[in-house]
Write an enzyme that holds these catalytic residues in place. Structure first.
Site, mmCIF file in Angstrom:
data_model
loop_
_atom_site.group_PDB
_atom_site.id
_atom_site.type_symbol
_atom_site.label_atom_id
_atom_site.label_comp_id
_atom_site.label_asym_id
_atom_site.label_seq_id
_atom_site.Cartn_x
_atom_site.Cartn_y
_atom_site.Cartn_z
ATOM 1 N N HIS A 546 0.802 -1.112 -0.073
ATOM 2 C CA HIS A 546 -0.096 -0.043 -0.030
ATOM 3 C C HIS A 546 0.935 1.143 0.068
ATOM 4 O O HIS A 546 0.622 2.338 0.545
ATOM 5 C CB HIS A 546 -0.923 0.056 1.266
ATOM 6 C CG HIS A 546 -1.968 -1.195 1.266
ATOM 7 N ND1 HIS A 546 -2.478 -1.494 2.436
ATOM 8 C CD2 HIS A 546 -2.139 -2.133 0.311
ATOM 9 C CE1 HIS A 546 -3.382 -2.482 2.223
ATOM 10 N NE2 HIS A 546 -3.105 -3.031 0.873
ATOM 11 N N GLN A 547 1.934 1.186 -0.820
ATOM 12 C CA GLN A 547 3.070 2.541 -0.769
ATOM 13 C C GLN A 547 2.335 3.626 -1.429
ATOM 14 O O GLN A 547 1.478 3.362 -2.195
ATOM 15 C CB GLN A 547 4.030 1.871 -1.490
ATOM 16 C CG GLN A 547 4.807 0.925 -1.010
ATOM 17 C CD GLN A 547 4.630 -0.438 -1.645
ATOM 18 O OE1 GLN A 547 3.476 -0.629 -1.980
ATOM 19 N NE2 GLN A 547 5.633 -1.535 -1.883
#
Length: 619
Positions: A546-547
């Protein structure tokens, strides 16, 4: 064949017990390459592709064909007067991406940039050099072609916070219409229907294959007080099988949804794969005029009459801006890159932190296990199906998802829980590092699962820098997991929540239990103690993929802001960043759906600006 899987010889040490590293692992990958390594799309494009023309001129140039770039290109080319160039560093999307259960084999393959984080001495300690993997999609569809396909938006308070930070027009009420614009929800009346769209291009639906352990997880969540609820609706605290980017249990990437059907039907849409953009061309007036890109080892230029829009993703957008002279002055000067604009590019890097090591073993009656011969037979049978069904059409327990508050006074969830399957837990616990690096087996077959608590409100922030030895090479990614000690507390509370599931009837009736054998790097601690679980968190830290961040959206007075609320780069005209890089604070959930929303909202600003500026808008 256009798809090359992980090279097992590079990650498998001698004498490892991990099945993926056995002779069967090589046979399995060979079969996938044979049956799914090609692409019908590739054959079509070989006939229709147009060779690059050096110095060609377009109205807009879009960099990156992922979740954002695909949406933006579709919307801009709706105007037949606007000629748009879409450049993608990777290639066409192979057939293997369409099969849900094969998603684990996509990372570390030719579809992945194969980035890794820099060590910080506080996380990822069990991994070689203290580095965690940072998979990012490379090819048509970007990360939407290799992720687990979950359609999760985040919480209302996330977007309201964005607006309170000075980003006018980014409240939840402002963003919701853009979520719904892209969405074609095939189960609208089974979810919170007022919050979902049905007329968009991006298909969203439940996978048709749901196994018993997946049901067990949702039943257990419900038993301990987490309601069955659409967490993309009015309230987020809840548990259900997450919807996915899919139709009939096959992946629908952003490319498939937004570009595939227009690529050769709109003459103003020029899509070029295998073209890596290396520089944005900026003139003396600080105006973006075009890009330089490499294809087959040859350099080309392309010019934009209106705008250059970078959608290359969290890592590559920041890298491209810095290579073009937009970034921290001191860092760029140290690499002899002429500074065009001094901005905090690469800062504000964020991700939801999680960890591995808590193992739920399943009974022989419950575990969806098969022999190696049966697995190969199932794969061959699946390849021949016209209508895809069976275990390979699902993701095992991965979509059994819940959002919880670790403390009752919180205004919104601080934890997300999902689970990953483990083919044989007895192998995993002996060599967890190799097991993770060689995680290639279908998610449909397993005798245990690893529930993963994710801290969705991390305090830690990272940074990214260009590679000091080769600025064009893989950048230095300082994810800084657990850099802020406060990130550990929610995870520890989440551990106790997970342990409570063992006492539910859902677990007991299926003979499911937590394995109490110790993980290799935490043997000095007693299983079940805070010290043991803290060891797991620090040793077996994991990205949740989930960068976001790196090009922060913020008002002009925010010294860390790179773009304004219309996603225009400060100090450089006709240049925008429209992707997950701009996210000021990570939302509580996965990032693919929010990135599409950002693209819809961002491109709407582009269209409205040029609608009022030029005569070629009306059509």
């Amino acid at each position: 064949m256009i798809w090359q899987p992980l090279n097992l010889t590079e990650v498998c040490p001698p004498c490892t017990p991990v099945s993926a590293c056995s002779n069967f692992g090589f046979v399995y990958l060979s079969l996938l390459v044979q049956l799914f390594g090609g692409s019908a799309e590739q054959k079509k494009q070989e006939k229709c592709a147009r060779d690059p023309v050096d110095g060609a001129e377009y109205d807009f140039i879009v960099v990156g064909a992922g979740a954002a770039g695909s949406v933006i290109t579709n919307r801009l080319t709706e105007n037949p007067h606007w000629k748009v160039l879409l450049l993608e560093a990777g290639g066409e999307e192979p057939d293997v991406t369409r099969v849900p259960s094969f998603f684990t084999v996509l990372t570390s393959s030719s579809l992945d940039w194969k980035y890794s984080s820099e060590p910080n001495g506080k996380s990822c300690l069990a991994f070689p050099e203290g580095r965690c993997g940072w998979p990012r999609g490379k090819g048509m569809g970007g990360s939407t072609a290799i992720n687990a396909m979950a359609y999760v938006r985040g919480n209302k308070v996330d977007y309201d916070e964005w607006e309170r930070m000075g980003n006018k027009g980014w409240s939840y009420d402002d963003c919701l219409p853009y979520f719904m614009k892209s969405e074609r929800n095939l189960n609208k009346y089974s979810v919170d229907s007022a919050f979902h769209g049905v007329r968009g291009e991006q298909a969203v639906s439940w996978l048709l294959s749901e196994d018993d352990p997946s049901t067990m997880m949702i039943d257990a969540f419900n038993t301990v007080g987490i309601p069955f609820r659409d967490f993309n609706g009015a309230e987020q605290v809840g548990a259900m099988q997450a919807q996915t980017f899919s139709v009939d249990s096959e992946r629908v990437s952003a490319y498939s949804a937004f570009i595939h059907h227009i690529r050769h039907t709109r003459p103003n849409c020029d899509v070029k794969p295998h073209c890596e953009v290396t520089k944005i061309l900026i003139d003396d007036t600080k105006t973006a005029r075009g890009v330089e890109y490499i294809k087959d080892g040859k350099k080309y230029t392309a010019y934009a009459k209106k705008e250059v829009i970078t959608c290359a993703g969290v890592v590559n957008t920041a890298k491209l801006l810095m290579l073009s002279g937009i970034g921290p002055k001191e860092h760029l000067e140290s690499l002899n890159i002429p500074v065009v604009q001094d901005l905090a590019v690469g800062e504000n890097l964020q991700d939801h932190v999680s960890f591995n090591g808590m193992i739920v073993a399943l009974s022989n009656e419950t575990a969806p296990t098969v022999s190696e011969d049966q697995m190969l037979s199932d794969i061959k049978e699946y390849a021949e199906m016209k209508i895809k069904k069976g275990p390979l059409a699902g993701l095992g327990p991965i979509m059994s998802c819940s959002f919880i508050k670790s403390e009752p006074h919180l205004v919104a969830p601080d934890l997300q829980c999902q689970a990953v399957p483990v083919l044989r837990w007895e192998e995993f616990i002996q060599d967890p590092i190799t097991h993770e690096k060689a995680a290639i087996m279908p998610t449909a077959y397993y005798n245990a699962l690893v529930p993963r608590i994710m801290n969705v409100v991390p305090k830690s922030r990272g940074k990214m820098f260009l590679n000091k030895n080769d600025p064009n090479g893989p950048p230095e990614i300082h994810a800084n997991y657990l850099g802020d000690e406060r990130d550990i507390e929610p995870l520890m509370r989440g551990v106790r929540f997970l342990l409570s599931l063992e006492d539910t009837e859902a677990f007991k009736s299926r003979g499911a239990y937590f394995v109490r054998e110790k993980m290799p790097h935490c043997k000095e601690h007693e299983w079940g103690t805070d010290e043991y679980f803290l060891c797991l968190i620090r040793q077996y830290t994991s990205t949740t993929h989930h960068q976001c961040g790196g090009c922060k959206m913020g008002p002009s007075w925010d010294k860390k802001a790179v773009v304004d609320s219309e996603l225009r780069v400060y100090g450089v005209a006709r240049l925008r960043v429209i992707d997950a890089s701009i996210i000021p604070v990570v939302m509580r959930g996965n990032t693919a759906a929010p990135t599409m929303m950002i693209a819809e909202k961002g491109v709407d600003s582009v269209i409205k600006y040029w609608q009022n500026t030029t005569d070629d808008y009306c059509f």
